[in-house]
Design a protein around this motif. Structure first.
Motif, PDB file in Angstrom:
ATOM      1  N   THR A 289     -13.057  42.239 -26.166  1.00  0.00           N
ATOM      2  CA  THR A 289     -13.987  41.237 -25.642  1.00  0.00           C
ATOM      3  C   THR A 289     -14.364  41.494 -24.185  1.00  0.00           C
ATOM      4  OG1 THR A 289     -12.077  39.833 -25.125  1.00  0.00           O
ATOM      5  CG2 THR A 289     -13.193  39.446 -27.217  1.00  0.00           C
ATOM      6  N   LEU A 290     -14.081  42.682 -23.703  1.00  0.00           N
ATOM      7  CA  LEU A 290     -14.357  43.017 -22.308  1.00  0.00           C
ATOM      8  C   LEU A 290     -14.794  44.471 -22.229  1.00  0.00           C
ATOM      9  CD1 LEU A 290     -14.021  41.475 -19.554  1.00  0.00           C
ATOM     10  CD2 LEU A 290     -11.841  42.672 -19.303  1.00  0.00           C
ATOM     11  N   PRO A 291     -15.821  44.786 -21.416  1.00  0.00           N
ATOM     12  CA  PRO A 291     -16.221  46.186 -21.252  1.00  0.00           C
ATOM     13  C   PRO A 291     -15.067  47.011 -20.680  1.00  0.00           C
ATOM     14  CG  PRO A 291     -17.898  44.719 -20.351  1.00  0.00           C
ATOM     15  CD  PRO A 291     -16.704  43.868 -20.670  1.00  0.00           C
ATOM     16  N   GLN A 292     -14.981  48.262 -21.090  1.00  0.00           N
ATOM     17  CA  GLN A 292     -13.885  49.120 -20.654  1.00  0.00           C
ATOM     18  C   GLN A 292     -13.827  49.267 -19.135  1.00  0.00           C
ATOM     19  OE1 GLN A 292     -11.340  50.671 -22.407  1.00  0.00           O
ATOM     20  NE2 GLN A 292     -11.992  49.336 -24.086  1.00  0.00           N
ATOM     21  N   ARG A 293     -14.961  49.229 -18.490  1.00  0.00           N
ATOM     22  CA  ARG A 293     -14.970  49.397 -17.027  1.00  0.00           C
ATOM     23  C   ARG A 293     -14.318  48.213 -16.316  1.00  0.00           C
ATOM     24  NH1 ARG A 293     -20.082  48.230 -18.698  1.00  0.00           N
ATOM     25  NH2 ARG A 293     -21.044  46.304 -17.896  1.00  0.00           N
ATOM     26  N   GLU A 294     -14.126  47.089 -17.021  1.00  0.00           N
ATOM     27  CA  GLU A 294     -13.495  45.912 -16.422  1.00  0.00           C
ATOM     28  C   GLU A 294     -12.034  45.751 -16.838  1.00  0.00           C
ATOM     29  OE1 GLU A 294     -15.838  42.327 -16.815  1.00  0.00           O
ATOM     30  OE2 GLU A 294     -17.695  43.491 -16.927  1.00  0.00           O
ATOM     31  N   MET A 295     -11.547  46.671 -17.661  1.00  0.00           N
ATOM     32  CA  MET A 295     -10.180  46.542 -18.174  1.00  0.00           C
ATOM     33  C   MET A 295      -9.128  46.651 -17.071  1.00  0.00           C
ATOM     34  SD  MET A 295     -10.008  45.860 -21.364  1.00  0.00           S
ATOM     35  CE  MET A 295     -10.985  45.888 -22.885  1.00  0.00           C
ATOM     36  N   ALA A 296      -9.344  47.508 -16.114  1.00  0.00           N
ATOM     37  CA  ALA A 296      -8.347  47.688 -15.060  1.00  0.00           C
ATOM     38  C   ALA A 296      -8.118  46.385 -14.295  1.00  0.00           C
ATOM     39  CB  ALA A 296      -8.782  48.801 -14.101  1.00  0.00           C
ATOM     40  N   SER A 297      -9.201  45.669 -13.993  1.00  0.00           N
ATOM     41  CA  SER A 297      -9.072  44.389 -13.291  1.00  0.00           C
ATOM     42  C   SER A 297      -8.320  43.377 -14.146  1.00  0.00           C
ATOM     43  CB  SER A 297     -10.449  43.839 -12.931  1.00  0.00           C
ATOM     44  OG  SER A 297     -11.097  44.679 -12.006  1.00  0.00           O
ATOM     45  N   PHE A 298      -8.634  43.370 -15.445  1.00  0.00           N
ATOM     46  CA  PHE A 298      -7.952  42.412 -16.323  1.00  0.00           C
ATOM     47  C   PHE A 298      -6.457  42.699 -16.379  1.00  0.00           C
ATOM     48  CE2 PHE A 298      -5.933  41.471 -20.338  1.00  0.00           C
ATOM     49  CZ  PHE A 298      -6.112  40.104 -20.409  1.00  0.00           C
ATOM     50  N   TYR A 299      -6.088  43.947 -16.655  1.00  0.00           N
ATOM     51  CA  TYR A 299      -4.666  44.257 -16.810  1.00  0.00           C
ATOM     52  C   TYR A 299      -3.900  44.051 -15.505  1.00  0.00           C
ATOM     53  CZ  TYR A 299      -5.167  45.951 -21.578  1.00  0.00           C
ATOM     54  OH  TYR A 299      -5.386  46.023 -22.934  1.00  0.00           O
ATOM     55  N   GLY A 300      -4.542  44.350 -14.381  1.00  0.00           N
ATOM     56  CA  GLY A 300      -3.889  44.086 -13.104  1.00  0.00           C
ATOM     57  C   GLY A 300      -3.627  42.602 -12.904  1.00  0.00           C
ATOM     58  N   SER A 301      -4.598  41.764 -13.266  1.00  0.00           N
ATOM     59  CA  SER A 301      -4.452  40.314 -13.135  1.00  0.00           C
ATOM     60  C   SER A 301      -3.419  39.775 -14.112  1.00  0.00           C
ATOM     61  CB  SER A 301      -5.805  39.638 -13.385  1.00  0.00           C
ATOM     62  OG  SER A 301      -6.760  40.056 -12.438  1.00  0.00           O
ATOM     63  N   PHE A 302      -3.454  40.293 -15.328  1.00  0.00           N
ATOM     64  CA  PHE A 302      -2.521  39.852 -16.367  1.00  0.00           C
ATOM     65  C   PHE A 302      -1.083  40.173 -15.946  1.00  0.00           C
ATOM     66  CE2 PHE A 302      -1.615  40.087 -21.237  1.00  0.00           C
ATOM     67  CZ  PHE A 302      -1.103  38.801 -21.194  1.00  0.00           C
ATOM     68  N   ARG A 303      -0.870  41.336 -15.391  1.00  0.00           N
ATOM     69  CA  ARG A 303       0.466  41.724 -14.946  1.00  0.00           C
ATOM     70  C   ARG A 303       0.947  40.825 -13.802  1.00  0.00           C
ATOM     71  NH1 ARG A 303       2.442  46.799 -16.328  1.00  0.00           N
ATOM     72  NH2 ARG A 303       3.440  47.014 -14.303  1.00  0.00           N
ATOM     73  N   GLN A 304       0.043  40.436 -12.907  1.00  0.00           N
ATOM     74  CA  GLN A 304       0.440  39.537 -11.825  1.00  0.00           C
ATOM     75  C   GLN A 304       0.913  38.190 -12.381  1.00  0.00           C
ATOM     76  OE1 GLN A 304      -3.243  39.909  -9.537  1.00  0.00           O
ATOM     77  NE2 GLN A 304      -2.112  40.903  -7.867  1.00  0.00           N
ATOM     78  N   LEU A 305       0.220  37.686 -13.413  1.00  0.00           N
ATOM     79  CA  LEU A 305       0.657  36.444 -14.054  1.00  0.00           C
ATOM     80  C   LEU A 305       2.018  36.620 -14.712  1.00  0.00           C
ATOM     81  CD1 LEU A 305       0.238  33.559 -15.120  1.00  0.00           C
ATOM     82  CD2 LEU A 305      -1.037  34.547 -17.033  1.00  0.00           C
ATOM     83  N   LEU A 306       2.195  37.705 -15.461  1.00  0.00           N
ATOM     84  CA  LEU A 306       3.458  37.932 -16.159  1.00  0.00           C
ATOM     85  C   LEU A 306       4.623  38.112 -15.193  1.00  0.00           C
ATOM     86  CD1 LEU A 306       2.254  40.333 -19.009  1.00  0.00           C
ATOM     87  CD2 LEU A 306       2.881  37.921 -19.212  1.00  0.00           C
ATOM     88  N   GLN A 307       4.366  38.748 -14.049  1.00  0.00           N
ATOM     89  CA  GLN A 307       5.434  38.911 -13.064  1.00  0.00           C
ATOM     90  C   GLN A 307       5.884  37.565 -12.504  1.00  0.00           C
ATOM     91  OE1 GLN A 307       3.462  41.683 -10.496  1.00  0.00           O
ATOM     92  NE2 GLN A 307       4.128  43.479 -11.660  1.00  0.00           N
ATOM     93  N   LEU A 308       4.938  36.648 -12.327  1.00  0.00           N
ATOM     94  CA  LEU A 308       5.308  35.305 -11.886  1.00  0.00           C
ATOM     95  C   LEU A 308       6.117  34.584 -12.964  1.00  0.00           C
ATOM     96  CD1 LEU A 308       2.016  34.084 -10.139  1.00  0.00           C
ATOM     97  CD2 LEU A 308       4.208  34.538  -9.043  1.00  0.00           C
TER      98      LEU A 308
END
Length: 367
Positions: A289-308
């Motif tokens: 549901t997201l263009p591949q060029r935006e995946m890096a931003s998503f995974y970086g944000s997702f990891r920040q949430l999971l780390q919290l």
């Protein structure tokens, strides 16, 4: 637009005239027994206008309409029905307490209730639901360790939600469903039913037994409200992205295939407060549901949430014992468990979000 000024308070409102006509509360327009309108909206003329209006008293407004109707309105009803007042009430009506482990331990005495007391007192039920609204988690003690008594304790407070798991479910490491809960494996912090269009509002768990030779199985809980507030404060770009990007989830087993796509964080558009945290790393479907060029931003944000979420200070860990039932807000509180050995049997159930909120609303606990 009709401009009204209340003579006593000096409060001023500007009203759309069609809205005011649509909100006539007389017996011709509103069925006072069912609280439902008696007419179809198209029965009102699109150009309906207030021909005359006057104050019958300091608190009652009389309006004569171009369609021949006469309406009387209480000022308090008009004033309280405006968007600004709704936002103010939503912000003030519910006192939520975000918590981490230390805050939870300080307040644990407010979260524990006895089943005999709940059975004997409607007031105790109200206190339990108030604590559940405020903290998102409560415990019912003195519950005999059987599915029947688990169900009795839950039904004292709420109707149960029926899913393909049933209304009440008892599970161990027997693989009755395609779900990691039906194993002895570690399960990280998550919310349930991310693959449902309407995830369960509450979840209940009761440890019926854990054999004497068994080890592990400690449960842990994380307050998603506290985590999301921390994410918003520390990583605002990640917060914004996770409020916006739709993430697919699914559940597949013989005869069942559930899918739903929505953002991980759902926010009230009026107040900006958290409505739902939808977080389950296990039930994620193909992320398309997201263009591949935006995946890096998503995974970086997702990891920040999971780390919290996985921060040790966020996790309230305890061993569920036979006799103590936990109920938690599945739209707010994440739960997980450590791996275990031995024979361990759990009983549980879901409650629909709408039934939880209905109960809290009728008790005057939420707007």
């Amino acid at each position: 637009m009709l401009r009204l000024k209340h003579a006593v308070s000096g409060q001023v409102v500007e009203l759309n005239e069609f809205w005011l006509r649509d909100h006539c509360r007389c017996g011709q327009c509103l069925n006072t027994e069912t609280n439902q309108r008696r007419y179809d909206l198209l029965e009102l003329p699109a150009d309906v206008r207030a021909l005359r209006h006057s104050w019958e008293s300091a608190e009652q407004l009389l309006v004569e309409w171009s369609d021949g109707h006469r309406s009387t309105y209480d000022w308090a009803f008009i004033y309280d029905s405006q968007l600004e007042q709704l936002i103010s009430r939503r912000t003030k009506s519910t006192s939520l307490t975000p918590w981490n482990r230390s805050i939870a331990l300080q307040n644990e005495r407010h979260l524990r209730f006895s089943l005999p007391a709940l059975v004997a007192s409607d007031g105790q039920v109200k206190l339990l639901i108030a604590a559940l609204v405020r903290y998102g988690i409560v415990f019912i003690d003195d519950v005999a360790a059987t599915p029947t008594m688990t169900e009795l304790a839950l039904r004292r407070c709420f109707p149960l939600m029926k899913t393909f798991f049933g209304e009440m479910w008892t599970f161990s490491d027997k693989q009755d469903h395609a779900d990691t809960a039906y194993t002895q494996l570690y399960i990280g912090s998550h919310t349930d039913n991310t693959y449902f269009c309407d995830a369960a509002g509450l979840q209940a768990l009761h440890c019926i037994e854990h054999s004497a030779d068994g080890t592990g199985g400690e449960n842990f809980f994380v307050d998603g409200l506290h985590v999301v507030q921390e994410l918003r404060r520390r990583f605002p770009a990640a917060y914004e992205l996770l409020c916006r990007v739709p993430v697919p989830a699914e559940y597949i087993e013989q005869g069942e295939h559930h899918c739903h796509t929505a953002p991980i964080i759902r926010i009230d558009p009026l107040t900006g407060e958290l409505v739902q945290l939808r977080l389950n790393v296990y039930d994620r479907a193909v992320f398309n549901t997201l263009p591949q060029r935006e995946m890096a931003s998503f995974y970086g944000s997702f990891r920040q949430l999971l780390q919290l979420v996985r921060d040790e200070e966020q996790q309230w860990q305890l061993k569920l014992q036979p006799g103590s039932l936990v109920i938690f807000d599945n739209w707010r509180v994440l739960h997980g468990r450590h791996a275990y050995t031995g024979r361990r049997t759990m009983s549980g159930a879901y409650v629909q979000r709408t039934d939880f909120q209905s109960k809290a609303r009728t008790l005057g606990l939420i707007e």
